[in-house]
Design an enzyme around this catalytic site. Structure first.
Site, PDB file in Angstrom:
ATOM      1  N   LYS A  13       0.869  -1.197  -0.064  1.00 17.83           N
ATOM      2  CA  LYS A  13      -0.048  -0.088   0.012  1.00 17.83           C
ATOM      3  C   LYS A  13       0.748   1.390   0.114  1.00 17.83           C
ATOM      4  CE  LYS A  13      -1.308  -0.807   4.865  1.00 17.83           C
ATOM      5  NZ  LYS A  13       0.239  -0.873   5.373  1.00 17.83           N
ATOM      6  N   ARG A  88      -6.412   1.949  11.216  1.00 12.79           N
ATOM      7  CA  ARG A  88      -5.998   0.819  11.255  1.00 12.79           C
ATOM      8  C   ARG A  88      -6.875   0.090  12.293  1.00 12.79           C
ATOM      9  NH1 ARG A  88      -0.082   1.300   9.830  1.00 12.79           N
ATOM     10  NH2 ARG A  88       0.717  -0.908   9.846  1.00 12.79           N
ATOM     11  N   ARG A 123      12.634  -6.529   1.982  1.00 11.92           N
ATOM     12  CA  ARG A 123      12.353  -5.103   1.822  1.00 11.92           C
ATOM     13  C   ARG A 123      13.680  -4.015   2.472  1.00 11.92           C
ATOM     14  NH1 ARG A 123       6.792  -2.544   3.733  1.00 11.92           N
ATOM     15  NH2 ARG A 123       7.237  -2.827   5.781  1.00 11.92           N
ATOM     16  N   ARG A 156      14.172  -2.883   8.371  1.00  5.20           N
ATOM     17  CA  ARG A 156      13.630  -2.089   9.295  1.00  5.20           C
ATOM     18  C   ARG A 156      13.341  -3.340  10.502  1.00  5.20           C
ATOM     19  NH1 ARG A 156       7.977   0.222   7.114  1.00  5.20           N
ATOM     20  NH2 ARG A 156       7.139  -0.804   8.947  1.00  5.20           N
ATOM     21  N   ARG A 167       2.759  -8.849  13.210  1.00  2.00           N
ATOM     22  CA  ARG A 167       2.237  -7.573  12.522  1.00  2.00           C
ATOM     23  C   ARG A 167       0.996  -8.121  11.826  1.00  2.00           C
ATOM     24  NH1 ARG A 167       6.362  -4.475   9.398  1.00  2.00           N
ATOM     25  NH2 ARG A 167       4.891  -2.790   9.268  1.00  2.00           N
TER      26      ARG A 167
END
Ligand code: AMP
Length: 216
Positions: A13, A88, A123, A156, A167
Site C-alpha cells: 500500500k 488501522r 524489504r 527495518r 504484525r
C-alpha cells in the site's frame, strides 16, 4: 480526492500510495513513517511508540488520531490526500469521520500472508530519507544504497520475520474488520495484489479512474 489504502503490512500500500500521490499531486500520508521519524528524533511521542512498534503491535488510537489531525490540517491536504496505514482500527476510522473527513474511496490491497512474509524479508529502507525498496521487486539503482540520497539501506526492525508474523496477526484482528466497516458505506474496492508491482499499480489506477469517471 481523499483516499485510504488498506492492506496488511507488506501488501504494497505504501508503494501504491506514493505512485498515486505523484500522479494526482496530493500527499501520501503514512502514519508509520511519521512514527518512525518521531522514534528517530526521540520525541516524547516517539519514545512512547517505540516499544509497541518494535513488537509489531499498534500504537494507541489516541496517539495516531492526534498525528492525523495535525497532519490533515496542513495546507498541502487542501486538495485531497492518500492515507497509508491509517485508519488501522475501527475507533480510528470513526474518529476520522468525526473529524468531518469524507473519504471518497478505500482501496484494499489483498495479498496472502505467505507471500507477505517472503516479500518483507527482502524489504530495505533508507534511514535518512525514508525511501523504501525491495531487493527483488523494487531494487535501488545504487544497489545497497538509497538511489534518492545515497545512504546505506537497512532492514527495518519490524521486518524481522517473527515481528512480521505478529504484525500480520495484529492486521487480521484489528485492521481487517475495517473492510466491513467501509463496505457498508459503498466505498470499498478490493485490489488483488499481483506479483508484478506494475500490475498492481494498473489495477489500483483502474479503480481510481472508475471512481473519477463516475464523479465527473
Ligand atoms: P507501517 O509503516 O504503516 O507498517 O507502520 C509501522 C508501525 O507503526 C506499525 O506496526 C504500528 O506499530 C505503527 N502504526 C502505524 N500506523 C498506525 C496506526 N494507524 N495505528 C496504530 N499504530 C500504527
Amino acid at each position: 480526492m481523499k483516499l485510504i489504502f488498506l492492506g496488511a503490512p507488506g501488501a504494497g500500500k505504501g508503494t501504491q500510495a506514493e505512485i498515486v500521490s505523484e500522479r494526482y499531486n496530493i500527499p501520501a500520508i503514512s502514519t508509520g513513517a511519521i512514527i518512525r521519524e518521531a522514534i528517530k528524533n526521540e520525541t516524547e511521542m516517539g519514545l512512547a511508540a517505540k516499544a509497541a512498534t518494535e513488537r509489531g503491535e499498534l500504537v494507541s488510537d489516541d496517539v495516531v488520531i492526534g498525528i492525523i489531525k495535525e497532519r490533515l490540517a496542513k495546507d498541502d491536504c487542501a486538495n485531497g490526500f492518500i492515507l497509508d496505514g491509517f485508519p488501522r482500527t475501527v475507533p480510528q476510522a470513526k474518529a476520522l469521520s468525526e473529524m468531518g473527513v469524507e473519504i471518497d474511496l478505500v482501496v484494499s490491497i489483498e495479498v496472502e500472508d505467505e507471500a507477505i512474509v517472503k516479500r518483507m524479508s527482502g524489504r530495505r529502507v533508507c534511514p535518512t530519507c525514508g525511501a523504501s525498496f525491495h531487493i527483488e521487486y523494487k531494487p535501488s539503482s545504487k544497489g545497497e544504497n538509497c538511489d534518492k540520497c545515497g545512504e546505506k539501506l537497512i532492514i527495518r526492525k519490524d521486518d524481522d520475520p517473527a515481528v512480521v508474523l505478529s504484525r500480520l496477526e495484529t492486521y487480521h484482528e484489528q485492521t481487517e474488520p475495517l473492510k466491513s466497516f467501509y463496505e457498508t458505506t459503498g466505498k470499498l474496492r478490493i485490489v488483488v495484489g499481483q506479483e508484478e508491482l506494475a500490475d498492481t499499480t494498473a489495477l489500483c489506477a483502474k479503480v481510481i479512474e472508475d471512481f473519477m469517471g463516475g464523479n465527473k
